[in-house]
Enzyme design. Structure first.
Site, short mmCIF file in Angstrom:
data_model
loop_
_atom_site.label_atom_id
_atom_site.label_comp_id
_atom_site.label_asym_id
_atom_site.label_seq_id
_atom_site.Cartn_x
_atom_site.Cartn_y
_atom_site.Cartn_z
N ASP A 162 0.85 -1.20 0.00
CA ASP A 162 0.00 0.00 0.00
C ASP A 162 0.88 1.24 0.00
OD1 ASP A 162 -2.90 1.19 0.83
OD2 ASP A 162 -1.31 2.28 1.88
N TYR A 204 3.22 9.83 -0.60
CA TYR A 204 4.31 9.23 0.18
C TYR A 204 5.68 9.47 -0.47
CZ TYR A 204 0.49 6.57 2.47
OH TYR A 204 -0.66 6.19 3.12
N LYS A 261 -2.83 5.86 -4.28
CA LYS A 261 -3.92 6.80 -3.98
C LYS A 261 -3.67 8.15 -4.65
CE LYS A 261 -3.67 4.74 0.65
NZ LYS A 261 -2.25 4.63 1.01
N HIS A 286 -7.52 9.53 -1.67
CA HIS A 286 -6.82 9.48 -0.38
C HIS A 286 -7.63 10.08 0.78
CE1 HIS A 286 -2.43 9.19 1.17
NE2 HIS A 286 -3.26 9.00 2.16
P1 NAD Z 1 1.39 1.28 11.93
O1 NAD Z 1 0.24 1.21 12.87
O2 NAD Z 1 1.54 0.26 10.88
O3 NAD Z 1 2.69 1.38 12.83
C1 NAD Z 1 3.97 1.42 12.24
C2 NAD Z 1 5.02 1.64 13.30
O4 NAD Z 1 4.90 0.66 14.33
C3 NAD Z 1 6.42 1.46 12.73
O5 NAD Z 1 6.92 2.66 12.24
C4 NAD Z 1 7.20 0.94 13.92
O6 NAD Z 1 7.62 2.04 14.69
C5 NAD Z 1 6.17 0.17 14.69
N1 NAD Z 1 6.20 -1.28 14.42
C6 NAD Z 1 5.77 -1.93 13.31
N2 NAD Z 1 5.90 -3.27 13.47
C7 NAD Z 1 6.42 -3.46 14.69
C8 NAD Z 1 6.77 -4.61 15.42
N3 NAD Z 1 6.58 -5.83 14.95
N4 NAD Z 1 7.30 -4.43 16.66
C9 NAD Z 1 7.47 -3.20 17.19
N5 NAD Z 1 7.15 -2.07 16.54
C10 NAD Z 1 6.62 -2.20 15.31
O7 NAD Z 1 1.36 2.77 11.31
P2 NAD Z 1 1.25 3.47 9.90
O8 NAD Z 1 2.50 3.38 9.13
O9 NAD Z 1 0.72 4.82 10.20
O10 NAD Z 1 0.08 2.69 9.13
C11 NAD Z 1 0.33 1.60 8.26
C12 NAD Z 1 0.04 1.97 6.82
O11 NAD Z 1 -1.29 2.47 6.68
C13 NAD Z 1 0.90 3.13 6.29
O12 NAD Z 1 2.21 2.74 6.04
C14 NAD Z 1 0.11 3.51 5.06
O13 NAD Z 1 0.35 2.59 4.02
C15 NAD Z 1 -1.31 3.39 5.58
N6 NAD Z 1 -1.84 4.70 6.05
C16 NAD Z 1 -2.82 5.27 5.31
C17 NAD Z 1 -3.35 6.50 5.71
C18 NAD Z 1 -4.45 7.10 4.89
O14 NAD Z 1 -4.77 8.28 5.10
N7 NAD Z 1 -5.04 6.39 3.98
C19 NAD Z 1 -2.89 7.15 6.86
C20 NAD Z 1 -1.88 6.52 7.61
C21 NAD Z 1 -1.38 5.29 7.20
#
Ligand code: NAD
Length: 274
Positions: free
Chosen positions: A48, A53, A74, A107
């Site tokens: 995704d 990004y 997106k 988005h």
């Molecule tokens: P997430 O909830 O996936 O958390 C990611 C963070 O958690 C990492 O940076 C790391 O610090 C930690 N982490 C991940 N795996 C771990 C593990 N196994 N152990 C310990 N820590 C760990 O947060 P995110 O990146 O905000 O969300 C995931 C995805 O959702 C994004 O990368 C993006 O693709 C999508 N997203 C979309 C929107 C939107 O507006 N559509 C907004 C935010 C995110």
């Protein structure tokens, strides 16, 4: 892990989508190719990304020749509008090195711009032309969904929204179900803030799993598509090692109690500054 071991959901349009994928928001452009390559190595079947990004080129480089990987991108707010969205799609497809994108999303509704219906019509056109297999939205409230459905008759396959154990979005999910829209969870780990939660830690201890794995299993068991982000190879492997256990009713009950109306981390769609 074999591909067939991983769950897929069938979208209303009939397209099949892996239920777990890699999210790459905030993955630095120069690291993205290596991160996505490591994810493929670990067995991920979906990625995704988004134009905003700034890392579509890295995703495209890592996925070159891998049209079997389910790819989502997106259109950003400043590209909303019919012609603008079509142009933005071409730019993204070029960077991603794909003629066909599996899932294209708006988005944010950005209601103050007043152009999301025109963007939605562009996505419908792209689907008719075979440039995308499925179309959907992100951060749409029911009022925005109703608007595009009423104006076009076309129901989005997916709405990607903030969703995690501290912000479970039960009303939104019920609305989606009534309309056969699949819910996709962004920030599924609460951007890491949920990983020290004692209730989740106790459940993880019962299963011999990590807290991250328990949270991701909760999304899967809840019928959600989930896209955790990490740049670390060990965590990429950890986050996909979730297909060999199931949460009990007691676990699900304990997690249900973590829901908090104030648990939102990101912007609120209707009032976001953009
Ligand atoms: P997430 O909830 O996936 O958390 C990611 C963070 O958690 C990492 O940076 C790391 O610090 C930690 N982490 C991940 N795996 C771990 C593990 N196994 N152990 C310990 N820590 C760990 O947060 P995110 O990146 O905000 O969300 C995931 C995805 O959702 C994004 O990368 C993006 O693709 C999508 N997203 C979309 C929107 C939107 O507006 N559509 C907004 C935010 C995110």
């Amino acid at each position: 892990m074999t591909d067939t071991a991983q769950p897929r959901l069938t979208l209303a349009s009939g397209v099949q989508m892996p239920q777990l994928g890699l999210g790459v928001w905030q993955t630095p452009a120069e690291e993205t190719e290596a991160v996505v390559a490591a994810a493929l190595e670990a067995g991920y079947l979906a990625v995704d990304t988004a134009a905003i990004y700034g890392n579509e080129e890295g995703v495209g480089a890592a996925l070159a020749g891998r049209d079997d990987i389910f790819l989502t991108t997106k259109v950003w707010n400043s590209d909303q509008g019919f012609d603008e969205t079509l142009r933005a799609f071409e730019a993204s497809a070029g960077k991603l090195r794909r003629d066909v994108i599996d899932l294209y999303l708006i988005h944010w509704p950005a209601p103050r711009l007043g152009r999301f219906v025109e963007s939605w019509k562009a996505l419908i056109r792209l689907k008719q032309e075979g440039r995308v297999r499925a179309i959907g939205v992100s951060n749409f409230d029911p009022v925005h969904l109703e608007r595009i459905i009423d104006d076009t008759g076309e129901v989005p396959d997916i709405n990607q929204i903030e969703l995690h154990p501290r912000f479970q979005q039960l009303e939104r999910r019920a609305f989606h179900e009534q309309n056969r829209i699949v819910t996709e969870s962004w920030s599924p780990l609460g951007q890491g803030t949920l990983l020290s939660d004692p209730v989740l830690a106790a459940i993880a201890a019962r299963h011999g799993k990590t807290v991250a794995q328990v949270i991701l299993r909760w999304h899967l068991d809840s019928g959600l598509v989930v896209i955790p982000k990490s740049v670390r190879a060990d965590r990429l492997r950890e986050n996909i090692d979730v297909f060999d256990f199931a949460l009990s009713q007691e676990d699900m009950h304990d997690i249900a109690l973590l829901d908090d109306a104030d648990g939102r981390i990101g912007p609120e769609p209707a009032t976001a500054a953009f």
